[in-house]
Design an enzyme around this catalytic site. Sequence first.
Site, PDB file in Angstrom:
ATOM      1  CG  HIS A  36      -0.018   0.167   2.487  1.00  0.00           C
ATOM      2  ND1 HIS A  36       0.595  -0.905   3.111  1.00  0.00           N
ATOM      3  CD2 HIS A  36       0.411   1.271   3.144  1.00  0.00           C
ATOM      4  CE1 HIS A  36       1.338  -0.466   4.109  1.00  0.00           C
ATOM      5  NE2 HIS A  36       1.247   0.860   4.163  1.00  0.00           N
ATOM      6  CG  HIS A 120       7.329   5.222   1.329  1.00  0.00           C
ATOM      7  ND1 HIS A 120       7.033   6.328   2.093  1.00  0.00           N
ATOM      8  CD2 HIS A 120       7.132   4.151   2.138  1.00  0.00           C
ATOM      9  CE1 HIS A 120       6.688   5.947   3.302  1.00  0.00           C
ATOM     10  NE2 HIS A 120       6.745   4.624   3.358  1.00  0.00           N
TER      11      HIS A 120
HETATM   12  O1  3AM Z   1       3.547   2.742   4.658  1.00  0.00           O
HETATM   13  P1  3AM Z   1       4.671   2.337   5.534  1.00  0.00           P
HETATM   14  O2  3AM Z   1       4.923   0.855   5.509  1.00  0.00           O
HETATM   15  O3  3AM Z   1       5.921   3.134   5.339  1.00  0.00           O
HETATM   16  O4  3AM Z   1       5.295   2.075   9.337  1.00  0.00           O
HETATM   17  C1  3AM Z   1       3.889   2.124   9.251  1.00  0.00           C
HETATM   18  C2  3AM Z   1       3.394   1.979   7.833  1.00  0.00           C
HETATM   19  O5  3AM Z   1       4.247   2.732   7.010  1.00  0.00           O
HETATM   20  C3  3AM Z   1       3.398   3.506   9.583  1.00  0.00           C
HETATM   21  O6  3AM Z   1       2.104   3.569   9.026  1.00  0.00           O
HETATM   22  C4  3AM Z   1       2.042   2.695   7.901  1.00  0.00           C
HETATM   23  C5  3AM Z   1       0.878   1.775   8.057  1.00  0.00           C
HETATM   24  O7  3AM Z   1       0.984   1.020   9.220  1.00  0.00           O
HETATM   25  N1  3AM Z   1       3.364   3.762  11.011  1.00  0.00           N
HETATM   26  C6  3AM Z   1       3.188   2.881  11.999  1.00  0.00           C
HETATM   27  N2  3AM Z   1       3.231   3.484  13.193  1.00  0.00           N
HETATM   28  C7  3AM Z   1       3.462   4.789  12.959  1.00  0.00           C
HETATM   29  C8  3AM Z   1       3.613   5.938  13.760  1.00  0.00           C
HETATM   30  N3  3AM Z   1       3.526   5.877  15.102  1.00  0.00           N
HETATM   31  C9  3AM Z   1       3.549   4.972  11.555  1.00  0.00           C
HETATM   32  N4  3AM Z   1       3.763   6.162  10.995  1.00  0.00           N
HETATM   33  C10 3AM Z   1       3.906   7.205  11.829  1.00  0.00           C
HETATM   34  N5  3AM Z   1       3.810   7.119  13.175  1.00  0.00           N
END
Ligand code: 3AM
Length: 180
Positions: A36, A120
């Site tokens: 995603h 990304h």
């Molecule tokens: O889309 P990506 O994989 O980069 O790392 C988590 C994931 O990112 C991020 O939200 C997306 C969906 O889970 N994520 C998880 N905890 C987070 C936080 N506390 C976070 N982003 C910002 N703050």
Amino acid sequence: MRLFVGLDFPWETRQMLASLAGGVPGARWVSPENLHLTLRFIGEMPLHRAEEIDHALASLGQPSFLLVLTGIGTFAKGAHEMSLWVGVERNPALEKLQAKIETALQRAGCPPDRRRFTPHVTLARLRDPAPAKLVAFVQGHNLFRSPPLMIEHFVLFSSQLGKEASVYTPEATYPLLAAG
Ligand code: 3AM
């Protein structure tokens, strides 16, 4: 509920991204169904707040647009963890959508997210990767370029943290306006 707003992709796109997996020992590759693009992480919310957020996202009035996934990058997460991702070609419509979502969420009472939006799609998470393998992966795939993808909706996902991988569930889908 742990929530975030993002884009999901058609199956062919997931397969294309999943086919990049490999060549980096120890990488935890994101499974095709979990690929995603995060537009805005929200975090833990009680159900009634999730309903307000759903309402706020339902009428942004933004148009559909084309998106090209391209380029490989990494984020360091702490001293040992790293994520490996595919980026996007510069895209004002995507940035506008993200900004509208940010405004809508703030209006719905979410604290502002001041981090710069770096669109990304996370491909893998790594712990202490072998630098040579990582460099080889980035060099080997840097010319990756998806066909233009028509983005016609965005999604409110819930995320259940798991030991190996999180499970993302689409809770609501918001259509974008027909282009042209
Ligand atoms: O889309 P990506 O994989 O980069 O790392 C988590 C994931 O990112 C991020 O939200 C997306 C969906 O889970 N994520 C998880 N905890 C987070 C936080 N506390 C976070 N982003 C910002 N703050």
